[in-house]
Write an enzyme that holds these catalytic residues in place. Sequence first.
Site, PDB file in Angstrom:
ATOM      1  N   CYS A  95      60.465  93.450  51.834  1.00 20.18           N
ATOM      2  CA  CYS A  95      61.670  93.412  51.000  1.00 20.18           C
ATOM      3  C   CYS A  95      62.902  94.025  51.655  1.00 20.18           C
ATOM      4  O   CYS A  95      63.988  93.960  51.076  1.00 20.18           O
ATOM      5  CB  CYS A  95      61.398  94.081  49.662  1.00 20.18           C
ATOM      6  SG  CYS A  95      60.099  93.242  48.726  1.00 20.18           S
ATOM      7  N   HIS A 152      64.596  89.614  42.092  1.00 21.41           N
ATOM      8  CA  HIS A 152      64.186  90.152  43.387  1.00 21.41           C
ATOM      9  C   HIS A 152      63.658  89.014  44.258  1.00 21.41           C
ATOM     10  O   HIS A 152      62.538  88.542  44.066  1.00 21.41           O
ATOM     11  CB  HIS A 152      63.119  91.215  43.166  1.00 21.41           C
ATOM     12  CG  HIS A 152      62.800  92.032  44.386  1.00 21.41           C
ATOM     13  ND1 HIS A 152      63.253  91.705  45.649  1.00 21.41           N
ATOM     14  CD2 HIS A 152      62.076  93.174  44.541  1.00 21.41           C
ATOM     15  CE1 HIS A 152      62.816  92.595  46.518  1.00 21.41           C
ATOM     16  NE2 HIS A 152      62.109  93.499  45.870  1.00 21.41           N
ATOM     17  N   GLU A 169      64.273 106.276  44.103  1.00 23.08           N
ATOM     18  CA  GLU A 169      65.667 106.102  44.534  1.00 23.08           C
ATOM     19  C   GLU A 169      66.575 107.191  44.004  1.00 23.08           C
ATOM     20  O   GLU A 169      67.432 107.704  44.715  1.00 23.08           O
ATOM     21  CB  GLU A 169      66.195 104.747  44.054  1.00 23.08           C
ATOM     22  CG  GLU A 169      65.986 103.630  45.020  1.00 23.08           C
ATOM     23  CD  GLU A 169      66.882 102.462  44.686  1.00 23.08           C
ATOM     24  OE1 GLU A 169      67.901 102.264  45.384  1.00 23.08           O
ATOM     25  OE2 GLU A 169      66.567 101.741  43.730  1.00 23.08           O
ATOM     26  N   PHE A 173      57.362  97.065  50.267  1.00 19.93           N
ATOM     27  CA  PHE A 173      55.942  97.364  50.357  1.00 19.93           C
ATOM     28  C   PHE A 173      55.573  97.649  51.809  1.00 19.93           C
ATOM     29  O   PHE A 173      56.078  97.021  52.728  1.00 19.93           O
ATOM     30  CB  PHE A 173      55.116  96.191  49.845  1.00 19.93           C
ATOM     31  CG  PHE A 173      55.106  96.042  48.354  1.00 19.93           C
ATOM     32  CD1 PHE A 173      55.607  97.035  47.528  1.00 19.93           C
ATOM     33  CD2 PHE A 173      54.589  94.904  47.761  1.00 19.93           C
ATOM     34  CE1 PHE A 173      55.590  96.903  46.154  1.00 19.93           C
ATOM     35  CE2 PHE A 173      54.567  94.752  46.387  1.00 19.93           C
ATOM     36  CZ  PHE A 173      55.068  95.749  45.580  1.00 19.93           C
ATOM     37  N   HIS A 175      68.545  99.621  45.520  1.00 21.55           N
ATOM     38  CA  HIS A 175      67.453  98.648  45.558  1.00 21.55           C
ATOM     39  C   HIS A 175      67.153  98.238  44.123  1.00 21.55           C
ATOM     40  O   HIS A 175      67.006  97.059  43.834  1.00 21.55           O
ATOM     41  CB  HIS A 175      66.223  99.260  46.238  1.00 21.55           C
ATOM     42  CG  HIS A 175      65.080  98.317  46.357  1.00 21.55           C
ATOM     43  ND1 HIS A 175      65.106  97.223  47.192  1.00 21.55           N
ATOM     44  CD2 HIS A 175      63.868  98.294  45.747  1.00 21.55           C
ATOM     45  CE1 HIS A 175      63.962  96.560  47.098  1.00 21.55           C
ATOM     46  NE2 HIS A 175      63.197  97.192  46.221  1.00 21.55           N
ATOM     47  N   LYS A 201      69.882  93.248  41.085  1.00 26.42           N
ATOM     48  CA  LYS A 201      68.591  92.608  40.770  1.00 26.42           C
ATOM     49  C   LYS A 201      68.429  92.439  39.268  1.00 26.42           C
ATOM     50  O   LYS A 201      67.611  91.632  38.815  1.00 26.42           O
ATOM     51  CB  LYS A 201      67.436  93.429  41.334  1.00 26.42           C
ATOM     52  CG  LYS A 201      67.306  93.386  42.850  1.00 26.42           C
ATOM     53  CD  LYS A 201      66.075  94.139  43.312  1.00 26.42           C
ATOM     54  CE  LYS A 201      65.948  94.164  44.827  1.00 26.42           C
ATOM     55  NZ  LYS A 201      66.947  95.046  45.474  1.00 26.42           N
TER      56      LYS A 201
END
Length: 423
Positions: A170, A347, A321, A406, A310, A342
Site C-alpha cells: 500500500c 483504498h 498514525e 502490510f 493514510h 480514503k
Amino acid sequence: MSRDVVITGLSVLAPGSTDTEGFWKMITAGRSAIRRITAFDPAAFRSQVAGEIDLDPAALGFTRREARRLDRAGLLAVACARRAVREAGIASGTDLDPGRLGVSVGNAVGSATSIENEYVVLSDEGRQWLVDQKYQSPHLFDYFVPGSLARETAWAVGAEGPVAVVSAGCTSGIDALGHACRLIQEGSADVVVAGATDAPVTPIAVACFDAIKATSRRNDDPEGAPRPFDRTRDGFALAEGAAMLVLEDGEHARRRGADVYGAITGYAAHSNAYHMTGLTRDGTEMARAITTALDEARIDPTAVRYVNAHGSGTRQNDLHETEAFKKALGAHAYDVPVSSIKSMVGHSLGAIGAIEVAACALAIRHGVVPPTANLHEPDPECDLDYVPLEARERDIDTVLTVGSGFGGFQSAMVLRKWRGGRA
C-alpha cells in the site's frame, strides 16, 4: 542538477470521477464515491462495498485492440500517463531526449482483474483442477508480469530512459514517486512519468480482506462505510484507481517555462520488521519515516501546514498514525489540519499513495484542505484536527503525506510550494 524535483503535470482516475477536475471537486465537496460492488455479485462476501470507476476505454482514447490487450490496471495507468504528459507539455523526440525520460510505476497486486478472469475461463468456472491452455488469452504472460504495467506506460509516453515497477504493497504509490525523485536527483533522467495503478476489486481480493476483517461491512450504507478516525469505524473500502505525475528537474522546468504545481523536497521509507498485518500502537516506525522526510526537506515540523493521512479507517491504523504524528511533529500535531481522502475514494492499495500525492499538489495550488468524510463521532483516542466533513480554505505551502502498508512498510513525502527558485 537542481536539488528540487517539481511536478509539472498530473492526472487522476479515481472512483466517482473521470478526470482530475472531477476528482478534486468531489473530494473537496466531501462526497463519497463508495457503492455496492457492481463488477460481480458480492452477496456471498462479508464486505460488499467498494470504490469502482465507470471505465469507458473508448472515451479514454483506447482502440478496441488496446482495450482487449490491456488489463484494467494498465488501462488506468496509460490513460493517466497520456493525460499528465499532455498537461505538462512534454513530448519525447522534440524538445526532450527520450533517453532522458523515465517511468516509475507503483503497483501492489499486478493485473489482478485479468488474472482472475483468465483462471475462471481456463478452469471452466473452477470445475477443472487441470486448466485447459487452449482457452488462454495470448496476453496472459503480460498479466503475470507486473513490469508490463511500466512497459506499457513507457511505450505510451515514448520513454527510453530508466523504467521500473515499485511494488511495496500500500505504499507503492509514494515509493514509486520517491524512486522517480532519486532518478532525477542523481542525474539519470530529466523527466520521469511516475505514479501508481491498481484494480483489485475482484472476488479473490475481496475474499482476502474479508478473511482478516480489514474491510468495512457497512453494506447497508456504502457511502458511509469508510470512516477514518471515527469511533464507529470498522475497516476500509477496497477501491481501484490510478494517478500519474510528471516529475521534472527544477532547472529543466524553469528553462522551458513549465507550469509547476509544487516541489517534492523530502521522501523516506522505513519498515518495522514486526508483523505481516499488525502495527505497533506507539507509531514509532511511521514517525521515523516522517522525521527522515522532514530532515531531507530541511524543514522544521512546525512548517507543515497540512497532513494527508493514510487514514484507512481500521482501528489499529488510525491509532498508530495519531501517535506517529504526535511523535514526529510534537505539539504542532495538535495545530495542523489532518485529513483522509480514503473516506471518499476508498483504498486502492498500491495506487492510493500516488492519488494522495496528486491531491496534495492540488491542495497547494488551490489553497484548500480536503475534509475527512463520515467523521461524525471522533474517536477520543484520535484527538487531532482531522477536518471533519467540510473542506477548509488555507494557505498551504508545505504538505506532508504518509502511507502505511502490510508487511510493515511506512513511507512519507514532503511537498512544498514552488516559487521559481528553491522550494
